[in-house]
Design a protein around this motif. Sequence first.
Motif: not given
Length: 795
Positions: A714-743
């Motif tokens: 969410g984002q809130k603007q107060i005149k020329d000031h802006s405040f925001s917060v962002f939550w990435l992958l809520p409630f996740s812990r260790n995740i697999t970012f990328q997997k490559t399989i070579t054959e």
Amino acid sequence: MIGIKKMKNFIVSIFLLISVSTQAQNIKGKVCLEKDKTPVQFASVGLVHLPDSVMTTGVITLTDGGYLFEKVKPGNYFMKVSFVGYKAGGKSVSVTESSGEIAVDTIYLAEITTSLNEVTVSAERIKGKEMVDRTVYAIPEVIAKSSSNGYDILKKIPQVNVDFQNNITLNGSSNFIIQVDGRQRDREYLNKLLPSDIQSIEVISNPSGKYEGNIDGVINIVLKKEARYGLNGNVGGSLKPFNRTTTSATGSLDYAMGKLTFYVTAFTFQQNLSVNSTNVTNFTAIDSSANTAGKGGMKMSMSSVNTGFDYYINDKNNLSFNLTLKPTRQDIDMPNESILSKSNIPLNTILSQTTNKTHSDETSASLFYKKTFKKPVQEFTAETNLYWFKSNTGDDFTNSRYIYSTDTQISTYSRLEDDISDRNYFQIKLNYVQPLGMSAKIEAGYQLYNQQMSYLFNINKESSSNLFDYNEFRNSVYGGLTWNVKKIGMQAMLRVEHSHIKADSVTEPNYTCYLPSANFQYKFSASHNLKLTYNRRINRPTIYDMDPYFKVGQNYDITQGNPNLKPDYRDRLQLTYTWNFGSNYFSPYVYKEYYTDKVGKEYQIIVSPITGSLTTFTKSFNLLSGYETGGGVNTMLWYININARIYKGHINEYTGQSMSIPALDYFSYSITSYAFKQLDKKKTATVFLFMSFNGVNRNAQSRTYSLPFYGFGGQKQIKDHSFSVFWLLPFSRNITFQKTITETPAYDSRNIIGFDVSNFIQFSYSYKFNKGKNVKKIDHKIEVESDSKSQAIGK
């Protein structure tokens, strides 16, 4: 005789009278926004004959909002002006034999508003206007007021996606350039831009021959022609305080003194992550396997400083200078444990401690000059660029080998590696545009490009003889025609590049490539548009792919480049339909693309010259050719920006020096989306949702899978000031970012990279200020390449 003479004089008089009575005149004028009096570019101006209301011809307004009708016959007319998101406007004008050139009063356009229960609702979303070579998105005032910088504006543009760390993609690709009033900028420069100064966003999905042949698109941010005289700028920062901190800070300052404006903008970013990796390799030919797992940390810092000046000499001449500095640092500490097995029986354990440090510095300087002429669109530009890049990657590792499940050490091996690369180039660009009336123009140019690159791989600080030097001297010429008449628009351009290469072991030092592009547009109405495009693009191999000297990795694997690699080419044909309805934008498309000589890797099993045991050997070749067919949609529906694509392809069979790769078919898809909603009537509180998911990325012998990303904030603007917060992958812990399989016929492997996203919550703040009176902006263009490779997660 006298009668004959009088008759001749009478006939001459009649012809003179006819020629005078039918003498055509010119009509010129200007279109501006009613609210702030800024010029409107790309507005449609129609010349309507009265009283029968027949549309005789039409033109598009230029960058200064001006338009010109040439050779208009005497009569009564109405100048009808339309622009997406604004009420239609116009002026009446009468043309007589003695009018001369007629200057029509400025036509002002008012933003479309609707009254609902005594609450005024203006355009809250961005609409696209299709031009023959680009899509133009005008920025409504309400969108500018609810945004804090250039990133926030781009999040609401169809075809463009901006993730939680401000990494940008255009139609799913990161291979594009960003320009501000035609001059190329780093993405960090977007933090500087005040949304109230942005007039429109231009998206070029089919770059013409004017641009370098290797880019897939252009985002050009057009600023309003009036900016503040005096001081303006902004400051901001972000913080991820939990589970290894990540911070960023930005600041910018412009100071204008009449015709001369100085500017400086700075950005710094520091990221800390807990990372882990797993690699399982099975050597089917010898019934052996290696299983490696590690967990460590990554630290990355990146900074950027842009400074320069814009000098508005007079109405016809502009001069600008830009200097960019960009240092980057990345450190990775990763302890690993590997288990070596034979016939599924563990034999040895290898404990490794690895430290990787990458330091790079990038500097570029650009000087740009532009001259305009009396005729609209006619202009000449000259530009020169200097660029320097230096990178040093140090790998310090120690391997200790033990008998499995014991403390008995068999051997130990340590090594310090240094990968040193340098690149610099010098570039000159000349461009000229000549109008052909108000409906057509020709454009031509010449570009000179000279680059020097070197790559050196040292072990244990000892001097070596494996320095690889590469020099390219390239001459490019291009030319083309753009033509618009009523509902039809066409553009065709050809770029020809000739390269001379001087490097070790290169057998083909000279080659010439032809890069045509074409656009055809048909406008069914102001809301419906069909566009057919074609282009041919080129990708040149990197110095890392061409280095002919052997490089031995931590696990004794060997890689080698190939100096005889050729450029690869892509030919793409695309059909796009665009529909504007209400405050929505919907644009589906289908495409067919052919590619040849893509660089890929040949994998083999050989006897290591260091250990005498079997290991993997990798070398680059032009081994991928094939085609791809697909379709997708770019749309802004109400408050949801969606970019989606689905496609299938075919890779041809390849037969190399020591192996063959069978033909294969593949299928994949991708979707990215950004949704936002203002919660209050003043548009100062916004909630938003981000989502990105890519299907499998298929190569000749490998498949790469990526984790879906999502988050909300969410984002809130107060005149020329802006405040925001962002939550990435809520409630996740260790995740697999990328997997490559070579054959491959000799072995197969699975590599997994992950990181800890526990409590990945980011807080941001920004403050913008704008003081002084208005002065005229300056148009100029600067295009600079970049070698910086360090990226934040998600880029």
